[in-house]
Design a protein around this motif. Structure first.
Motif, mmCIF file in Angstrom:
data_model
loop_
_atom_site.group_PDB
_atom_site.id
_atom_site.type_symbol
_atom_site.label_atom_id
_atom_site.label_comp_id
_atom_site.label_asym_id
_atom_site.label_seq_id
_atom_site.Cartn_x
_atom_site.Cartn_y
_atom_site.Cartn_z
ATOM 1 N N GLU A 173 0.799 -1.217 0.000
ATOM 2 C CA GLU A 173 0.000 0.000 0.000
ATOM 3 C C GLU A 173 0.836 1.273 0.000
ATOM 4 O O GLU A 173 0.305 2.344 -0.201
ATOM 5 C CB GLU A 173 -0.963 -0.006 1.188
ATOM 6 N N LYS A 174 2.127 1.177 0.235
ATOM 7 C CA LYS A 174 2.978 2.363 0.222
ATOM 8 C C LYS A 174 3.119 2.876 -1.196
ATOM 9 O O LYS A 174 3.307 2.103 -2.131
ATOM 10 C CB LYS A 174 4.348 2.064 0.825
ATOM 11 N N VAL A 175 3.021 4.177 -1.341
ATOM 12 C CA VAL A 175 3.062 4.811 -2.660
ATOM 13 C C VAL A 175 4.217 5.804 -2.688
ATOM 14 O O VAL A 175 4.425 6.546 -1.734
ATOM 15 C CB VAL A 175 1.730 5.557 -2.935
ATOM 16 N N GLN A 176 4.954 5.803 -3.779
ATOM 17 C CA GLN A 176 6.028 6.783 -3.963
ATOM 18 C C GLN A 176 5.544 7.857 -4.937
ATOM 19 O O GLN A 176 5.240 7.547 -6.082
ATOM 20 C CB GLN A 176 7.272 6.099 -4.537
ATOM 21 N N ILE A 177 5.448 9.072 -4.467
ATOM 22 C CA ILE A 177 5.040 10.194 -5.311
ATOM 23 C C ILE A 177 6.174 11.212 -5.314
ATOM 24 O O ILE A 177 6.648 11.626 -4.259
ATOM 25 C CB ILE A 177 3.731 10.832 -4.805
ATOM 26 N N ASP A 178 6.586 11.588 -6.491
ATOM 27 C CA ASP A 178 7.689 12.527 -6.664
ATOM 28 C C ASP A 178 7.248 13.939 -6.263
ATOM 29 O O ASP A 178 6.338 14.508 -6.865
ATOM 30 C CB ASP A 178 8.139 12.497 -8.122
ATOM 31 N N ARG A 179 7.905 14.475 -5.254
ATOM 32 C CA ARG A 179 7.574 15.809 -4.743
ATOM 33 C C ARG A 179 7.716 16.881 -5.834
ATOM 34 O O ARG A 179 6.903 17.791 -5.933
ATOM 35 C CB ARG A 179 8.473 16.127 -3.551
ATOM 36 N N ALA A 180 8.742 16.742 -6.662
ATOM 37 C CA ALA A 180 8.958 17.715 -7.744
ATOM 38 C C ALA A 180 7.801 17.696 -8.740
ATOM 39 O O ALA A 180 7.392 18.745 -9.241
ATOM 40 C CB ALA A 180 10.275 17.438 -8.449
ATOM 41 N N LYS A 181 7.256 16.520 -9.014
ATOM 42 C CA LYS A 181 6.124 16.415 -9.936
ATOM 43 C C LYS A 181 4.888 17.085 -9.344
ATOM 44 O O LYS A 181 4.144 17.775 -10.049
ATOM 45 C CB LYS A 181 5.850 14.938 -10.260
ATOM 46 N N VAL A 182 4.657 16.889 -8.043
ATOM 47 C CA VAL A 182 3.527 17.540 -7.375
ATOM 48 C C VAL A 182 3.685 19.053 -7.460
ATOM 49 O O VAL A 182 2.746 19.774 -7.796
ATOM 50 C CB VAL A 182 3.385 17.072 -5.912
ATOM 51 N N GLU A 183 4.887 19.558 -7.174
ATOM 52 C CA GLU A 183 5.139 21.002 -7.254
ATOM 53 C C GLU A 183 4.900 21.522 -8.680
ATOM 54 O O GLU A 183 4.362 22.602 -8.862
ATOM 55 C CB GLU A 183 6.576 21.325 -6.820
ATOM 56 N N GLU A 184 5.289 20.718 -9.668
ATOM 57 C CA GLU A 184 5.100 21.108 -11.064
ATOM 58 C C GLU A 184 3.605 21.269 -11.386
ATOM 59 O O GLU A 184 3.205 22.228 -12.041
ATOM 60 C CB GLU A 184 5.714 20.016 -11.952
ATOM 61 N N VAL A 185 2.783 20.342 -10.910
ATOM 62 C CA VAL A 185 1.335 20.431 -11.133
ATOM 63 C C VAL A 185 0.756 21.622 -10.370
ATOM 64 O O VAL A 185 -0.070 22.363 -10.903
ATOM 65 C CB VAL A 185 0.629 19.114 -10.740
ATOM 66 N N LEU A 186 1.204 21.836 -9.139
ATOM 67 C CA LEU A 186 0.708 22.979 -8.358
ATOM 68 C C LEU A 186 1.054 24.298 -9.039
ATOM 69 O O LEU A 186 0.265 25.252 -8.990
ATOM 70 C CB LEU A 186 1.263 22.942 -6.932
ATOM 71 N N GLU A 187 2.206 24.362 -9.706
ATOM 72 C CA GLU A 187 2.585 25.582 -10.427
ATOM 73 C C GLU A 187 1.598 25.891 -11.553
ATOM 74 O O GLU A 187 1.370 27.047 -11.881
ATOM 75 C CB GLU A 187 4.001 25.482 -10.986
ATOM 76 N N LYS A 188 1.010 24.863 -12.136
ATOM 77 C CA LYS A 188 0.013 25.056 -13.184
ATOM 78 C C LYS A 188 -1.295 25.610 -12.622
ATOM 79 O O LYS A 188 -2.026 26.310 -13.313
ATOM 80 C CB LYS A 188 -0.278 23.735 -13.903
ATOM 81 N N ILE A 189 -1.576 25.274 -11.369
ATOM 82 C CA ILE A 189 -2.818 25.683 -10.708
ATOM 83 C C ILE A 189 -2.703 27.078 -10.100
ATOM 84 O O ILE A 189 -3.673 27.828 -10.037
ATOM 85 C CB ILE A 189 -3.183 24.657 -9.602
ATOM 86 N N ARG A 190 -1.516 27.428 -9.648
ATOM 87 C CA ARG A 190 -1.314 28.675 -8.901
ATOM 88 C C ARG A 190 -1.811 29.947 -9.591
ATOM 89 O O ARG A 190 -2.369 30.817 -8.919
ATOM 90 C CB ARG A 190 0.155 28.820 -8.513
ATOM 91 N N PRO A 191 -1.624 30.113 -10.899
ATOM 92 C CA PRO A 191 -2.106 31.367 -11.507
ATOM 93 C C PRO A 191 -3.593 31.629 -11.258
ATOM 94 O O PRO A 191 -3.992 32.770 -10.976
ATOM 95 C CB PRO A 191 -1.802 31.172 -12.993
ATOM 96 N N ALA A 192 -4.416 30.602 -11.340
ATOM 97 C CA ALA A 192 -5.852 30.773 -11.092
ATOM 98 C C ALA A 192 -6.119 31.141 -9.635
ATOM 99 O O ALA A 192 -6.964 31.994 -9.338
ATOM 100 C CB ALA A 192 -6.610 29.509 -11.465
ATOM 101 N N LEU A 193 -5.389 30.511 -8.720
ATOM 102 C CA LEU A 193 -5.559 30.824 -7.299
ATOM 103 C C LEU A 193 -5.103 32.249 -7.002
ATOM 104 O O LEU A 193 -5.773 32.992 -6.278
ATOM 105 C CB LEU A 193 -4.777 29.835 -6.435
ATOM 106 N N ARG A 194 -3.966 32.612 -7.562
ATOM 107 C CA ARG A 194 -3.414 33.951 -7.320
ATOM 108 C C ARG A 194 -4.280 35.049 -7.923
ATOM 109 O O ARG A 194 -4.334 36.155 -7.396
ATOM 110 C CB ARG A 194 -1.986 34.025 -7.848
ATOM 111 N N PHE A 195 -4.969 34.742 -9.005
ATOM 112 C CA PHE A 195 -5.877 35.706 -9.621
ATOM 113 C C PHE A 195 -6.951 36.147 -8.625
ATOM 114 O O PHE A 195 -7.383 37.292 -8.628
ATOM 115 C CB PHE A 195 -6.533 35.091 -10.869
ATOM 116 N N ASP A 196 -7.350 35.217 -7.751
ATOM 117 C CA ASP A 196 -8.359 35.524 -6.731
ATOM 118 C C ASP A 196 -7.744 35.844 -5.372
ATOM 119 O O ASP A 196 -8.434 35.847 -4.358
ATOM 120 C CB ASP A 196 -9.340 34.359 -6.597
#
Length: 93
Positions: free
Chosen positions: A7-30
């Motif tokens: 059940e242990k999952v390995q998720i790359d922290r850099a990949k998560v940050e990369e996806v969050l960077e795509k989301i941030r402009p919309a959040l920052r707009f508000d």
């Protein structure tokens, strides 16, 4: 291999940050933002909603319908996203 080891999952922290960077402009707009806090071995991504997002009536919708959806879409190992600074009623801390 035990059930716990499977059940242990390995998720790359850099990949998560990369996806969050795509989301941030919309959040920052508000006037908001999101910060990656931790990634659990069970596939849970812990974030902190900041700025206008923290305390906004729509923050749970932003979290589940925006941030979580996009992370799951781009990183299938992500099981859920929990904001550490929201009372989500299902185990958020």
């Amino acid at each position: 291999m035990t059930q716990e080891q499977k059940e242990k999952v390995q998720i790359d922290r850099a990949k998560v940050e990369e996806v969050l960077e795509k989301i941030r402009p919309a959040l920052r707009f508000d006037g908001g933002d999101v910060e990656l806090v931790d990634i659990g071995e069970d596939g849970t991504v812990y974030v902190r909603l900041m700025g206008a997002c923290h305390g906004c009536a729509m923050s749970l919708v932003t979290l589940k319908g925006g941030i979580e959806m996009k992370l799951k879409e781009e990183i299938p190992e992500v099981k859920q996203v929990v904001a550490v600074n929201l009372d989500q009623g299902f185990g958020g801390f």
